[in-house]
Motif scaffolding. Structure first.
Motif, PDB file in Angstrom:
ATOM      1  N   PRO A 391      56.066 -39.162  77.060  1.00 18.37           N
ATOM      2  CA  PRO A 391      56.411 -38.159  76.048  1.00 18.37           C
ATOM      3  C   PRO A 391      55.421 -38.168  74.891  1.00 18.37           C
ATOM      4  CG  PRO A 391      57.789 -40.097  75.792  1.00 18.37           C
ATOM      5  CD  PRO A 391      56.946 -40.337  77.021  1.00 18.37           C
ATOM      6  N   VAL A 392      55.170 -36.995  74.353  1.00 16.91           N
ATOM      7  CA  VAL A 392      54.365 -36.855  73.130  1.00 16.91           C
ATOM      8  C   VAL A 392      55.253 -36.136  72.120  1.00 16.91           C
ATOM      9  CG1 VAL A 392      52.274 -35.921  72.080  1.00 16.91           C
ATOM     10  CG2 VAL A 392      52.229 -36.698  74.467  1.00 16.91           C
ATOM     11  N   ILE A 393      55.624 -36.839  71.063  1.00 19.03           N
ATOM     12  CA  ILE A 393      56.529 -36.268  70.059  1.00 19.03           C
ATOM     13  C   ILE A 393      55.702 -35.686  68.919  1.00 19.03           C
ATOM     14  CG2 ILE A 393      58.512 -36.684  68.569  1.00 19.03           C
ATOM     15  CD1 ILE A 393      59.006 -37.134  71.575  1.00 19.03           C
ATOM     16  N   ILE A 394      55.722 -34.363  68.812  1.00 22.14           N
ATOM     17  CA  ILE A 394      54.991 -33.664  67.760  1.00 22.14           C
ATOM     18  C   ILE A 394      56.030 -32.978  66.876  1.00 22.14           C
ATOM     19  CG2 ILE A 394      53.252 -31.922  67.222  1.00 22.14           C
ATOM     20  CD1 ILE A 394      52.076 -32.401  69.995  1.00 22.14           C
ATOM     21  N   GLY A 395      56.098 -33.437  65.624  1.00 29.84           N
ATOM     22  CA  GLY A 395      57.170 -32.950  64.763  1.00 29.84           C
ATOM     23  C   GLY A 395      58.495 -33.445  65.311  1.00 29.84           C
ATOM     24  N   ASN A 396      59.398 -32.507  65.573  1.00 30.96           N
ATOM     25  CA  ASN A 396      60.694 -32.858  66.155  1.00 30.96           C
ATOM     26  C   ASN A 396      60.792 -32.440  67.614  1.00 30.96           C
ATOM     27  OD1 ASN A 396      61.742 -33.937  63.736  1.00 30.96           O
ATOM     28  ND2 ASN A 396      62.142 -31.861  62.972  1.00 30.96           N
ATOM     29  N   GLU A 397      59.662 -32.059  68.213  1.00 26.95           N
ATOM     30  CA  GLU A 397      59.676 -31.571  69.584  1.00 26.95           C
ATOM     31  C   GLU A 397      59.057 -32.586  70.541  1.00 26.95           C
ATOM     32  OE1 GLU A 397      59.229 -27.092  70.206  1.00 26.95           O
ATOM     33  OE2 GLU A 397      57.857 -27.495  68.520  1.00 26.95           O
ATOM     34  N   CYS A 398      59.596 -32.592  71.760  1.00 26.15           N
ATOM     35  CA  CYS A 398      59.082 -33.466  72.812  1.00 26.15           C
ATOM     36  C   CYS A 398      58.206 -32.653  73.767  1.00 26.15           C
ATOM     37  CB  CYS A 398      60.231 -34.118  73.581  1.00 26.15           C
ATOM     38  SG  CYS A 398      59.671 -35.232  74.895  1.00 26.15           S
TER      39      CYS A 398
END
Length: 458
Positions: A391-398
């Motif tokens: 997973p790459v978590i950018i902000g609050n999105e996966c």
């Protein structure tokens, strides 16, 4: 030559079929329905000829195995004859028998590693470990370079076809520079014909067995999807050169010593000398590991000495990234850079235990149309090696992330060059790639005797 599922035109194809046909049954003496059916069908007759040649080779290799070989052949003939005139049945019987005889031939004719080979294996491992104390990045490369043959030999190329649009090459008509009159006479008497080779062909004369007569290495580039190069060797025997091994079947014509794949693999060869023996040290790389197979150049190789070198990496995401044109650059936003850097912590050299429960990379929303999309980044591409999905978590999105590399390809300037590709699951988005750099260090070595695998898998 049949390797990795690809059929390649071989320079010795005509020779093989001439030899094989001579080993086929004499159709003027066909006395029953089965024999007449075989003689009337070109495909069956070729299979019979291949089997006849292979059977004779096996009989010549081992006198001890002859009684059993004769008995199993008689039993097979009875089974074959039950097909009578049914072509499909006969074709199946022949192919089954050929497969069994080919396995026996490989086992009987192959070089068995001896005490010297095992001592060489220990020496090579010790040298790599010693080199790693001062150069943990390039201990393997430096060790192989230090053992490389001092004499490069004499190399000359095949002549191009007179037709400028043809890829066909021809064995030279005149003696190349550096080739003695005696060697040229032996080359001219050798039963190989470069007229059937497509692509660049190189010939190298060098002593491979220490008998003070130079042997022959033939390197042929055949291209294809993997940009393949095939290498075969010929031993100098008196007034001519003899192929390292006769053909064992109708598809592996002659059989190459090795091949290298320049697209979809990371492979190289060093010709080295250890304890007075010359080897083709065939290196096959992947992320986290290099395997080196020590091939005896003038023998059949099945079980060979293997050195495995393992690495760990310090991975990083450069703040300055290149655009798709490869020339212009851009800087990552700090938040995105932190997200990508954090995602790299999921990348491990050792893969997870396959018995662990399968879990989604990103949470599956109730509105998802295809839940499977959340378990994997998706299909890979043969020319690059997929290392890990995470997973790459950018902000609050996966987002779905995957790290790819080029099978462990490594350089002093750039280290490991890899990429993280990121895309949103369920969006149909192709994703975007970001550069990853890595510096490796050697973490361990291992030695074994095992099967030679050109793709590096054991």
């Amino acid at each position: 030559m049949y390797i990795k599922g690809r059929c390649i035109v071989s320079a010795c194809a005509l020779l093989f079929f001439q030899q094989a046909m001579a080993a086929g049954m004499d159709c003027t003496k066909a006395s029953n329905t089965v024999e007449k059916t075989i003689c009337a069908n070109k495909g069956l007759y070729e299979l019979d000829a291949q089997m006849g040649m292979l059977y004779r080779q096996l009989m010549n290799i081992s006198a001890q195995a002859r009684p059993d070989l004769k008995q199993t052949q008689r039993s097979w003939l009875k089974t074959r004859n039950e097909c009578v005139e049914e072509v499909a049945c006969l074709d199946l019987r022949y192919r089954e028998r050929l497969q069994l005889l080919q396995a026996q031939w490989t086992q009987s004719a192959a070089h068995q590693p001896d005490g010297v080979d095992k001592q060489v294996l220990d020496d090579l491992q010790d040298s790599i470990q010693a080199a790693s104390k001062t150069d943990p990045q390039f201990a393997l490369e430096r060790t192989l370079a230090s053992l490389s043959l001092k004499s490069p030999g004499t190399t000359f190329s095949a002549d191009p076809d007179a037709d400028q649009f043809s890829d066909r090459t021809h064995f030279p008509k005149t003696r190349p520079k550096g080739v003695s009159q005696d060697e040229w006479k032996a080359l001219s008497a050798t039963e190989f014909d470069a007229d059937t080779a497509l692509g660049r062909t190189m010939f190298t004369l060098i002593d491979l067995d220490g008998d003070r007569q130079r042997d022959l290495i033939v390197e042929t580039y055949t291209g294809g999807t993997g940009l393949y190069t095939f290498v075969e060797t010929f031993r100098r025997d008196g007034d001519k050169f003899n192929r390292r091994t006769p053909s064992s079947d109708g598809e592996s014509i002659g059989g190459s010593l090795y091949s290298t794949n320049d697209r979809g693999a990371n492979q190289s060869v060093n010709w080295i000398n250890l304890r007075g023996k010359i080897y083709a040290a065939y290196r096959a790389g992947a992320y986290g590991v290099d395997r080196v197979y020590l091939l005896s150049p003038l023998q059949i190789n099945h079980e060979v000495p293997i050195v495995e070198v393992r690495y760990d990496y310090q991975l990083s995401v450069p703040r300055t990234q290149h655009n798709e044109d490869g020339k212009t650059t851009f800087k990552l936003e700090p938040a995105l850079h932190r997200s990508l850097t954090q995602a790299l912590t999921h990348v491990k050299v050792d893969p997870s235990d396959a018995s662990e429960p399968r879990t989604p990379i990103c949470p599956i929303p109730p509105t998802a149309e295809d839940s499977e999309e959340y378990y994997s980044y998706g299909a890979g591409y043969y020319a690059i090696e997929s290392v890990a999905d995470f997973p790459v978590i950018i902000g609050n999105e996966c987002f779905l992330g995957r790290m790819n590399n080029w099978f462990g390809a490594y350089s002093a300037k750039d280290g490991l060059f890899a990429q993280i590709t990121v895309r949103k699951p369920g969006s149909g988005d192709d994703g975007r790639s970001y550069e990853v750099k890595g510096r490796r260090h050697l973490t361990g070595t291992g030695i074994s005797i095992g099967k030679f695998e050109e793709n590096g898998d054991n």
